[in-house]
Design a protein around this motif. Sequence first.
Motif, mmCIF file in Angstrom:
data_model
loop_
_atom_site.group_PDB
_atom_site.id
_atom_site.type_symbol
_atom_site.label_atom_id
_atom_site.label_comp_id
_atom_site.label_asym_id
_atom_site.label_seq_id
_atom_site.Cartn_x
_atom_site.Cartn_y
_atom_site.Cartn_z
ATOM 1 N N GLU A 1 13.450 0.737 4.883
ATOM 2 C CA GLU A 1 12.521 1.665 5.534
ATOM 3 C C GLU A 1 11.498 0.912 6.384
ATOM 4 N N LEU A 2 11.049 -0.238 5.884
ATOM 5 C CA LEU A 2 10.122 -1.067 6.654
ATOM 6 C C LEU A 2 10.810 -1.596 7.908
ATOM 7 N N ALA A 3 12.047 -2.060 7.747
ATOM 8 C CA ALA A 3 12.788 -2.598 8.893
ATOM 9 C C ALA A 3 13.090 -1.519 9.917
ATOM 10 N N GLY A 4 13.276 -0.274 9.462
ATOM 11 C CA GLY A 4 13.639 0.819 10.368
ATOM 12 C C GLY A 4 12.467 1.575 10.956
ATOM 13 N N GLY B 1 11.149 -9.010 20.189
ATOM 14 C CA GLY B 1 11.207 -7.555 20.100
ATOM 15 C C GLY B 1 12.399 -6.955 19.406
ATOM 16 N N ARG B 2 13.355 -7.762 18.983
ATOM 17 C CA ARG B 2 14.524 -7.206 18.285
ATOM 18 C C ARG B 2 14.145 -6.782 16.867
ATOM 19 N N PRO B 3 14.857 -5.793 16.294
ATOM 20 C CA PRO B 3 14.528 -5.372 14.924
ATOM 21 C C PRO B 3 14.761 -6.497 13.934
ATOM 22 N N LEU B 4 13.929 -6.568 12.919
ATOM 23 C CA LEU B 4 14.099 -7.589 11.886
ATOM 24 C C LEU B 4 15.343 -7.289 11.062
ATOM 25 N N HIS B 5 16.106 -8.323 10.777
ATOM 26 C CA HIS B 5 17.221 -8.174 9.840
ATOM 27 C C HIS B 5 16.611 -7.964 8.455
ATOM 28 N N PRO B 6 17.033 -6.915 7.728
ATOM 29 C CA PRO B 6 16.435 -6.650 6.410
ATOM 30 C C PRO B 6 16.409 -7.856 5.487
ATOM 31 N N ALA B 7 17.483 -8.664 5.500
ATOM 32 C CA ALA B 7 17.537 -9.825 4.608
ATOM 33 C C ALA B 7 16.491 -10.868 4.983
ATOM 34 N N SER B 8 16.144 -10.949 6.270
ATOM 35 C CA SER B 8 15.167 -11.952 6.701
ATOM 36 C C SER B 8 13.778 -11.644 6.160
ATOM 37 N N ILE B 9 13.502 -10.369 5.887
ATOM 38 C CA ILE B 9 12.193 -9.993 5.349
ATOM 39 C C ILE B 9 11.987 -10.647 3.992
ATOM 40 N N GLY B 10 13.025 -10.618 3.159
ATOM 41 C CA GLY B 10 12.933 -11.240 1.839
ATOM 42 C C GLY B 10 12.730 -12.739 1.926
ATOM 43 N N ARG B 11 13.445 -13.377 2.844
ATOM 44 C CA ARG B 11 13.297 -14.830 2.996
ATOM 45 C C ARG B 11 11.890 -15.201 3.461
ATOM 46 N N LYS B 12 11.373 -14.445 4.405
ATOM 47 C CA LYS B 12 10.022 -14.718 4.906
ATOM 48 C C LYS B 12 8.980 -14.449 3.819
ATOM 49 N N ASN C 1 0.806 -1.211 0.000
ATOM 50 C CA ASN C 1 0.000 0.000 0.000
ATOM 51 C C ASN C 1 0.845 1.269 0.000
ATOM 52 N N GLY C 2 1.968 1.240 0.716
ATOM 53 C CA GLY C 2 2.769 2.449 0.884
ATOM 54 C C GLY C 2 3.998 2.529 0.009
ATOM 55 N N GLY C 3 4.390 1.401 -0.626
ATOM 56 C CA GLY C 3 5.538 1.424 -1.520
ATOM 57 C C GLY C 3 6.863 1.680 -0.843
ATOM 58 N N MET C 4 6.989 1.273 0.421
ATOM 59 C CA MET C 4 8.226 1.533 1.158
ATOM 60 C C MET C 4 9.340 0.553 0.784
ATOM 61 N N ARG C 5 10.563 0.992 0.921
ATOM 62 C CA ARG C 5 11.715 0.149 0.674
ATOM 63 C C ARG C 5 11.912 -0.830 1.844
ATOM 64 N N ARG C 6 12.675 -1.892 1.575
ATOM 65 C CA ARG C 6 12.915 -2.908 2.598
ATOM 66 C C ARG C 6 13.528 -2.304 3.864
ATOM 67 N N LEU D 1 2.441 8.057 8.408
ATOM 68 C CA LEU D 1 3.730 7.672 8.976
ATOM 69 C C LEU D 1 4.804 8.547 8.354
ATOM 70 N N LYS D 2 5.884 8.697 9.093
ATOM 71 C CA LYS D 2 7.020 9.480 8.613
ATOM 72 C C LYS D 2 8.212 8.548 8.458
ATOM 73 N N VAL D 3 8.850 8.605 7.292
ATOM 74 C CA VAL D 3 10.011 7.761 7.015
ATOM 75 C C VAL D 3 11.253 8.474 7.534
ATOM 76 N N ASN D 4 11.640 8.143 8.768
ATOM 77 C CA ASN D 4 12.749 8.829 9.429
ATOM 78 C C ASN D 4 14.082 8.105 9.306
ATOM 79 N N ARG D 5 14.036 6.790 9.076
ATOM 80 C CA ARG D 5 15.281 6.022 9.088
ATOM 81 C C ARG D 5 15.123 4.751 8.263
ATOM 82 N N GLN D 6 16.228 4.094 8.002
ATOM 83 C CA GLN D 6 16.210 2.789 7.374
ATOM 84 C C GLN D 6 17.343 1.942 7.968
ATOM 85 N N LEU D 7 17.161 0.641 7.945
ATOM 86 C CA LEU D 7 18.207 -0.281 8.368
ATOM 87 C C LEU D 7 18.844 -0.863 7.118
#
Length: 300
Positions: A129-132, A215-226, A122-127, A148-154
């Motif tokens: 940006e979603l992780a951060g 509660g730990r932040p998701l590793h960006p690469a794990s998002i793709g695998r999931k 829906n929002g077209g966010m980068r990987r 939402l405000k895109v303030n950071r990325q991992l």
Amino acid sequence: HPRRHRAYVDPHIGEVPLRDVTPGHLTRLYELLSTKGGRRGQALSDQTVHHVSTMLRTAFGYAVETGHLKSNPAAAIPKSARRKQAKRSPDRLRYWTAEQASIFLEAVADDRLYALYALALNGGMRRGELAGLQWRDLVLDDPAAGSLKVNRQLVIVGREVNESTPKTDAPPRIIDLDEGVVRVLRAHRKRQVAEQLAWGPGWQGADWVFATEDGRPLHPASIGRKLEAAADRAKVPAIGVHGLRHTCATLMLAAGTPVKVVSERLGHASTSITMDLYQHVVPGAQRSASAAMSKQLGIG
């Protein structure tokens, strides 16, 4: 980086003697990687191709310093040739149709990352940006609408995940959220609170919207695998996290959304980047707009 070298360099130019490598070899390598350089013959992301080019530029630079080469062939290639995100041709973009996206969302409705997938589509966010994303970046007080405000990325640097600011130097972009997305994010928050209570003292979280169960932040690469596993369960093509972003843009443009609005939502530096990336959609959207205008004006 040994893994990148084995996977992306050796199979294509590994047999070329060091002294014989030319800028032409490397230009063709980057083009090949950006079209079908992945393990399954899929296009690699611009970020991955960029990392490969940086690795080679550094390696050849060391060869020059140690006297094995007279000049660095990688340094002769302009950045625009190493990283051509804005010039990708439509056939290299992977995205879902509206029907495929709908099938996917329905199939993963009970997935704990459902909210991430819905927000990405829906929002077209980068990987990154979603992780951060953190809860303090969201405004969900109004049940009918939010933002939402895109303030950071991992981002992944080597083997580490670092926090950084978004890609452009512009102020953090604001993404408006409709009632449906707000409802999904509220439900996700409720689920996360339940997980926190279940973990008790073992909870390691801070304020991350999308996190591991403790509660730990998701590793960006794990998002793709999931996502790949979820797409397989839903029986839709695997398109990668960036493919969700392309799906968002493609569906918005096909629905007649102005290019400027789409560009702002995606966080592109200019509308020309959006036009270059999604020119395969705009002609169809223009025809739809033309038909709508003819109907209003009584033409034909």
